[in-house]
Design a protein around this motif. Structure first.
Motif, PDB file in Angstrom:
ATOM      1  N   ALA A 110       0.851  -1.191   0.000  1.00 16.68           N
ATOM      2  CA  ALA A 110       0.000   0.000   0.000  1.00 16.68           C
ATOM      3  C   ALA A 110       0.886   1.240   0.000  1.00 16.68           C
ATOM      4  CB  ALA A 110      -0.926   0.011   1.213  1.00 16.68           C
ATOM      5  N   PHE A 111       0.313   2.373  -0.407  1.00 19.05           N
ATOM      6  CA  PHE A 111       1.148   3.565  -0.616  1.00 19.05           C
ATOM      7  C   PHE A 111       1.783   4.067   0.673  1.00 19.05           C
ATOM      8  CE2 PHE A 111      -0.495   7.570   1.031  1.00 19.05           C
ATOM      9  CZ  PHE A 111      -1.746   7.201   1.511  1.00 19.05           C
ATOM     10  N   LYS A 112       1.236   3.684   1.819  1.00 18.38           N
ATOM     11  CA  LYS A 112       1.798   4.181   3.084  1.00 18.38           C
ATOM     12  C   LYS A 112       3.260   3.773   3.258  1.00 18.38           C
ATOM     13  CE  LYS A 112      -2.535   4.841   5.478  1.00 18.38           C
ATOM     14  NZ  LYS A 112      -3.490   4.430   4.422  1.00 18.38           N
ATOM     15  N   ASP A 113       3.675   2.674   2.601  1.00 19.14           N
ATOM     16  CA  ASP A 113       5.078   2.259   2.667  1.00 19.14           C
ATOM     17  C   ASP A 113       6.029   3.341   2.147  1.00 19.14           C
ATOM     18  OD1 ASP A 113       4.554  -0.338   3.633  1.00 19.14           O
ATOM     19  OD2 ASP A 113       4.249  -1.116   1.613  1.00 19.14           O
ATOM     20  N   THR A 254      -9.136   9.292  -1.173  1.00 14.33           N
ATOM     21  CA  THR A 254      -8.753  10.066   0.007  1.00 14.33           C
ATOM     22  C   THR A 254      -9.471   9.639   1.279  1.00 14.33           C
ATOM     23  OG1 THR A 254      -8.174  11.986  -1.325  1.00 14.33           O
ATOM     24  CG2 THR A 254      -8.772  12.422   0.940  1.00 14.33           C
ATOM     25  N   GLY A 255      -8.714   9.622   2.380  1.00 10.58           N
ATOM     26  CA  GLY A 255      -9.270   9.376   3.704  1.00 10.58           C
ATOM     27  C   GLY A 255      -8.933  10.544   4.605  1.00 10.58           C
ATOM     28  N   ASN A 256      -7.695  10.539   5.120  1.00  8.82           N
ATOM     29  CA  ASN A 256      -7.252  11.590   6.026  1.00  8.82           C
ATOM     30  C   ASN A 256      -6.717  12.838   5.339  1.00  8.82           C
ATOM     31  OD1 ASN A 256      -7.577  11.486   8.811  1.00  8.82           O
ATOM     32  ND2 ASN A 256      -6.293   9.651   8.922  1.00  8.82           N
ATOM     33  N   PHE A 257      -6.753  12.882   3.994  1.00 11.59           N
ATOM     34  CA  PHE A 257      -6.325  14.043   3.221  1.00 11.59           C
ATOM     35  C   PHE A 257      -4.804  14.218   3.235  1.00 11.59           C
ATOM     36  CE2 PHE A 257      -6.584  18.547   1.752  1.00 11.59           C
ATOM     37  CZ  PHE A 257      -7.570  18.412   0.805  1.00 11.59           C
ATOM     38  N   GLY A 258      -4.059  13.202   3.704  1.00 10.03           N
ATOM     39  CA  GLY A 258      -2.601  13.338   3.738  1.00 10.03           C
ATOM     40  C   GLY A 258      -2.004  13.240   2.344  1.00 10.03           C
ATOM     41  N   ASN A 259      -2.457  12.257   1.588  1.00  9.75           N
ATOM     42  CA  ASN A 259      -1.890  12.019   0.272  1.00  9.75           C
ATOM     43  C   ASN A 259      -2.183  13.178  -0.678  1.00  9.75           C
ATOM     44  OD1 ASN A 259      -0.458  10.545  -1.558  1.00  9.75           O
ATOM     45  ND2 ASN A 259      -2.009   8.956  -1.851  1.00  9.75           N
ATOM     46  N   VAL A 260      -3.417  13.629  -0.709  1.00 11.44           N
ATOM     47  CA  VAL A 260      -3.756  14.704  -1.640  1.00 11.44           C
ATOM     48  C   VAL A 260      -3.167  16.032  -1.152  1.00 11.44           C
ATOM     49  CG1 VAL A 260      -6.047  15.309  -0.714  1.00 11.44           C
ATOM     50  CG2 VAL A 260      -5.572  15.620  -3.145  1.00 11.44           C
ATOM     51  N   PRO A 306     -11.857   0.223   3.095  1.00 15.48           N
ATOM     52  CA  PRO A 306     -11.844   0.552   4.530  1.00 15.48           C
ATOM     53  C   PRO A 306     -10.857   1.650   4.912  1.00 15.48           C
ATOM     54  CG  PRO A 306     -10.824  -1.589   4.130  1.00 15.48           C
ATOM     55  CD  PRO A 306     -11.476  -1.174   2.849  1.00 15.48           C
ATOM     56  N   SER A 307      -9.785   1.833   4.138  1.00 15.89           N
ATOM     57  CA  SER A 307      -8.807   2.859   4.506  1.00 15.89           C
ATOM     58  C   SER A 307      -9.346   4.264   4.240  1.00 15.89           C
ATOM     59  CB  SER A 307      -7.502   2.655   3.752  1.00 15.89           C
ATOM     60  OG  SER A 307      -6.946   1.411   4.120  1.00 15.89           O
ATOM     61  N   MET A 308     -10.522   4.347   3.631  1.00 16.81           N
ATOM     62  CA  MET A 308     -11.152   5.647   3.413  1.00 16.81           C
ATOM     63  C   MET A 308     -12.440   5.785   4.222  1.00 16.81           C
ATOM     64  SD  MET A 308     -10.418   5.413  -0.611  1.00 16.81           S
ATOM     65  CE  MET A 308     -11.516   6.691  -1.186  1.00 16.81           C
ATOM     66  N   ALA A 409      -2.919   4.666  -7.593  1.00 17.57           N
ATOM     67  CA  ALA A 409      -3.282   3.312  -7.166  1.00 17.57           C
ATOM     68  C   ALA A 409      -2.641   3.108  -5.802  1.00 17.57           C
ATOM     69  CB  ALA A 409      -2.772   2.291  -8.176  1.00 17.57           C
ATOM     70  N   THR A 410      -3.466   3.160  -4.750  1.00 18.58           N
ATOM     71  CA  THR A 410      -2.919   3.223  -3.390  1.00 18.58           C
ATOM     72  C   THR A 410      -2.737   1.855  -2.737  1.00 18.58           C
ATOM     73  OG1 THR A 410      -5.162   3.681  -2.614  1.00 18.58           O
ATOM     74  CG2 THR A 410      -3.706   5.569  -2.901  1.00 18.58           C
ATOM     75  N   ALA A 411      -3.296   0.806  -3.324  1.00 14.03           N
ATOM     76  CA  ALA A 411      -3.085  -0.532  -2.768  1.00 14.03           C
ATOM     77  C   ALA A 411      -3.080  -1.557  -3.898  1.00 14.03           C
ATOM     78  CB  ALA A 411      -4.167  -0.886  -1.750  1.00 14.03           C
TER      79      ALA A 411
HETATM   80  C1  LIG Z   1      -4.478   5.291   3.869  1.00 12.47           C
HETATM   81  C2  LIG Z   1      -5.055   4.914   2.556  1.00 12.47           C
HETATM   82  C3  LIG Z   1      -5.818   5.831   1.784  1.00 12.47           C
HETATM   83  C4  LIG Z   1      -6.138   7.235   2.271  1.00 12.47           C
HETATM   84  O1  LIG Z   1      -5.007   8.082   2.267  1.00 12.47           O
HETATM   85  P1  LIG Z   1      -5.056   9.494   3.057  1.00 12.47           P
HETATM   86  O2  LIG Z   1      -3.669  10.003   2.990  1.00 12.47           O
HETATM   87  O3  LIG Z   1      -5.471   9.134   4.459  1.00 12.47           O
HETATM   88  O4  LIG Z   1      -6.041  10.355   2.376  1.00 12.47           O
HETATM   89  C5  LIG Z   1      -6.270   5.422   0.528  1.00 12.47           C
HETATM   90  N1  LIG Z   1      -6.039   4.173   0.076  1.00 12.47           N
HETATM   91  C6  LIG Z   1      -5.338   3.266   0.787  1.00 12.47           C
HETATM   92  C7  LIG Z   1      -5.144   1.902   0.235  1.00 12.47           C
HETATM   93  C8  LIG Z   1      -4.817   3.600   2.052  1.00 12.47           C
HETATM   94  O5  LIG Z   1      -4.136   2.674   2.757  1.00 12.47           O
END
Ligand SMILES: *Cc1c(COP(=O)(O)O)cnc(C)c1O
Length: 466
Positions: A110-113, A254-260, A306-308, A409-411
């Motif tokens: 996932a992109f958090k890495d 987007t979830g927490n708005f960190g990425n955007v 679920p991450s959103m 593509a975040t995951a």
């Molecule tokens: C965390 C996450 C998001 C949301 O990212 P934010 O920076 O919180 O907006 C979207 N997709 C995946 C797969 C995530 O793990």
């Protein structure tokens, strides 16, 4: 350059202290007091760089000398050498000026890495220099926990303890956490819900003597260094597709708005960004805000992405700080009203200025499955549900066919195999290096839903390596 809090009442800090602090003491988020800016010539020179070379160029100005350049370059090189694709963040073409930026080649898919893998190394480096160590404690419903564990495993100055609700995460997610055998990693399977896990963590952080004695720390999404590391791939995609000579647009699930927010930051630093499309699932607080100028909290509904599943996007405060011309007192007032009333509104002028850059788009679970199936039929690509919302958002909201639209593509699809199989009939396989995930031994400790039991456990872990 130092960092100041969005609420204007915490001390200004240097980069290394912002890294360790996370949240500012006045409840605000840290931002640089001056933004680096790249000229057109500098942007043009980015085009031929490798991802790690580009990462050093983009991030170095933010460190302001608190970390030596050669140390930093080594950490960056080590971080991305462990990724599963030579380009680190490859672009894939889906259609005419329709692109996908693959951000799932890190160890947990996932992109958090992309940010957390660097953060673990930065923590270790800064803590060693200061002669300190920390115990990172976090709660997870699945995704963030595995990325944090992979980032902190085997780090000398860090212990990490992650709580997950026993039996309530998916098997891939649990195994990504519990098959890590490093001695500084502990998993607690709590006999409770995700909310119980979160309450435990909050209670430990609110107990100041406990928090200070054990040096508790967090790596949550409000940490400035995570935003900083995410800025890099916007420059990578932008310059690969022709910036500074032509503009580019992004669509971000987007979830927490960190990425955007990192995309917004890249724009501030000189990247010509035309549109930022914010994709949401049925938890659509941001879509409603972009449509109406009114932000109002709703209930969190579980979805296929679920991450959103988030109602309040904590990093949105960073963007508001910019809209309010960096007036911390005004923002403090605003956030206080939001906390009290569960809603706020911006005026028409501000709404127009927001809409010139940001558009929102919402997609429910049925729509998400439809897009996964459609993209699979068109291109053979298997999208995970989060990424599918990004692609759909970009296609639905683009204003200009001539500007490349890049969806993030975040995951990896294999993180959400049930949803992808339901949509396409194809069960996505895990990449080679995780292929034996289901055969690896697991290690975790089951604890009752009892604060004292959890605290005892944390004391013991912190003591073992103290
Ligand atoms: C965390 C996450 C998001 C949301 O990212 P934010 O920076 O919180 O907006 C979207 N997709 C995946 C797969 C995530 O793990």
């Amino acid at each position: 350059m130092s960092y100041h809090s969005t609420r204007g009442q915490a001390p200004a800090l240097a980069f290394d202290d912002v890294l360790l602090a996370g949240l500012a003491r006045d409840g605000g988020l840290y931002l640089p007091s001056q933004w680096p800016h790249f000229s057109k010539e500098e942007l043009a020179s980015f085009a031929g760089l490798s991802y790690p070379e580009l990462a050093v160029r983009v991030m170095l100005p933010f460190l302001d000398g608190t970390i030596a350049e050669d140390d930093f370059a080594r950490m960056v090189a080590e971080t991305y050498a462990g990724f599963g694709h030579a380009a680190v963040a490859p672009l894939k073409q889906l259609g005419r000026n329709d692109w996908l930026l693959e951000l799932f080649h890190g160890p947990t898919l996932a992109f958090k890495d992309y940010a957390l893998q660097l953060l673990g190394r930065l923590f270790d480096h800064v803590l060693a220099k200061k002669g300190r160590r920390v115990t990172i404690v976090g709660a997870t419903s699945g995704d963030t926990g595995s990325a944090a564990i992979e980032a902190c495993r085997d780090r000398a100055a860090v212990d990490i303890i992650i709580l997950h609700p026993k039996g309530r995460t998916s098997e891939v997610q649990r195994r990504q956490m519990t098959t890590v055998m490093s001695s500084n990693v502990r998993n607690i399977a709590l006999e409770g819900t995700f909310d119980d896990c979160q309450d435990m963590v909050k209670a430990m952080f609110n107990d100041e003597p406990f928090r200070d004695r054990l040096n508790l720390s967090a790596v949550n999404s409000i940490n400035w260094a995570r935003i900083m590391a995410q800025i890099v791939y916007y420059f990578a995609a932008g310059t690969a597709l022709g910036a500074p000579h032509r503009p580019i647009s992004f669509a971000v699930p987007t979830g927490n708005f960190g990425n955007v927010y990192a995309a917004f930051a890249a724009r501030r630093m000189g990247l010509p960004v035309n549109q930022l499309v914010v994709g949401s699932n049925t938890n659509d607080i941001l879509t409603r805000f972009f449509d109406s100028g009114r932000m109002s909290k709703g209930e969190v509904v579980p979805t296929l992405s679920p991450s959103m599943d988030i109602q309040v996007s904590s990093n949105f405060e960073r963007y508001l700080f910019d809209l309010f011309c960096e007036d911390g007192a005004r923002l403090r007032d605003f956030m206080e009203r939001f906390r009290r009333d569960g809603a706020f509104e911006v005026g028409e002028t501000m709404q127009t200025s927001i809409a010139s850059l940001f558009q929102g788009y919402r997609l429910d679970d049925e729509g998400t499955k439809r897009v996964i199936r459609q993209v699979y039929e068109e291109t053979g690509e298997l999208l995970d549900p989060h990424s599918a919302i990004g692609v759909a958002a970009g296609r639905a909201r683009r204003r200009d066919r001539a500007t490349p639209m890049v969806a993030l593509a975040t995951a990896h699809a294999a993180k959400f195999p049930d949803a992808v199989e339901a949509a396409t009939g194809v069960r996505p396989a895990l990449p080679e290096r995780l292929a034996d995930l289901y055969d690896r031994p697991e290690r975790y400790d089951v604890l009752p839903n009892d604060l004292e039991a959890v605290k005892d456990y944390v004391r013991q872990v912190a003591g073992v390596n103290a």
